[in-house]
Enzyme design. Sequence first.
Site, PDB file in Angstrom:
ATOM      1  N   CYS A 168       0.863  -1.180   0.000  1.00  0.00           N
ATOM      2  CA  CYS A 168       0.000   0.000   0.000  1.00  0.00           C
ATOM      3  C   CYS A 168       0.901   1.232   0.000  1.00  0.00           C
ATOM      4  O   CYS A 168       1.730   1.398   0.903  1.00  0.00           O
ATOM      5  CB  CYS A 168      -0.861  -0.014   1.260  1.00  0.00           C
ATOM      6  SG  CYS A 168      -1.826   1.488   1.520  1.00  0.00           S
ATOM      7  N   CYS A 212      -0.842   3.713  -6.415  1.00  0.00           N
ATOM      8  CA  CYS A 212      -1.762   3.113  -5.453  1.00  0.00           C
ATOM      9  C   CYS A 212      -1.897   1.676  -5.917  1.00  0.00           C
ATOM     10  O   CYS A 212      -2.127   1.435  -7.111  1.00  0.00           O
ATOM     11  CB  CYS A 212      -3.119   3.813  -5.475  1.00  0.00           C
ATOM     12  SG  CYS A 212      -4.391   2.911  -4.544  1.00  0.00           S
TER      13      CYS A 212
HETATM   14  N1  DGL Z   1      -4.018   0.524  -1.895  1.00  0.00           N
HETATM   15  C1  DGL Z   1      -3.688   1.675  -1.161  1.00  0.00           C
HETATM   16  C2  DGL Z   1      -2.491   2.415  -1.745  1.00  0.00           C
HETATM   17  O1  DGL Z   1      -1.657   1.817  -2.393  1.00  0.00           O
HETATM   18  C3  DGL Z   1      -4.723   2.577  -0.541  1.00  0.00           C
HETATM   19  C4  DGL Z   1      -6.119   2.623  -1.027  1.00  0.00           C
HETATM   20  C5  DGL Z   1      -7.027   3.299  -0.005  1.00  0.00           C
HETATM   21  O2  DGL Z   1      -7.356   2.629   0.983  1.00  0.00           O
HETATM   22  O3  DGL Z   1      -7.365   4.477  -0.169  1.00  0.00           O
HETATM   23  O4  DGL Z   1      -2.316   3.581  -1.558  1.00  0.00           O
END
Ligand code: DGL
Length: 265
Positions: A76, A190
């Site tokens: 993430c 993301c």
């Molecule tokens: N998948 C996450 C990232 O790479 C965050 C997505 C979220 O919960 O807003 O930033």
Amino acid sequence: MTETAQPILFFDSGVGGLSVVAPTRALLPTAPIVYAADSAGFPYGTRTEGEIAARVPALLGRLVERYRPRLVVIACNTASTIALPVVRAALDVPVVGTVPAIKVAAGLSGTRVIGVLGTQATVRQPYVDDLATRFAADCTVLRHGSAALVELAEGALAGTPPPRDAIARELAGLFDQPGGDRIDVIVNACTHFPLLADAMLAVAPHIAFVDGGPGIARRIVALTQGQAFPATPVPGRLVFTRLGERERTIAAGLESQGFASVEAL
Ligand code: DGL
């Protein structure tokens, strides 16, 4: 637990980290995997830095205690760009983070105009400024934060195909900025966004989309070099911080990707 059975623990707010699991499995097909999603805290991208910095290390502490992983992967960007140093200081296992693949994008861009598409929280991080300065000093780096794409990716995994106009609207957040028409590479900063790769390419076929997944997979291989892995693939385990109907639907869809069990943290 034997060393061979020790899992690699992937962590994200939702299903985004699966875009990091896939390239990892391509390189380490028999690695035992625990995939943890903070569904109770989702989405992270609209949270404050303080909330993420408090929540992520605490959760990872509990996860490490329960699953005894050989390695933790924060799959993430939002959590990594905000909380990686705190998590590393708190855990006694190696931690790999996910940061925007700006260096990769700078290596590819012909126009020297790069788009960075992340969550609102990620695109405002000084960490991103620092990557742009270090690796893309001769590029214009445009950014756009999108909560909608995160939801569309979660929906896609739960069986709802993303509408083309919704994807186009989010990409327009980059293309409509001054100089945005010259973007030739977009960093999916993301982990949810590569799950929408086909839909994004359908809207913007002239763009090269890059993400950190393949680089992280190589880093995981390097960090687990010499360690024992099972002789054949073992079923993956899914963990959610809130296990409701939505999470069970997602889990059922992931059986075909080798995740055989689902549990609540
Ligand atoms: N998948 C996450 C990232 O790479 C965050 C997505 C979220 O919960 O807003 O930033």
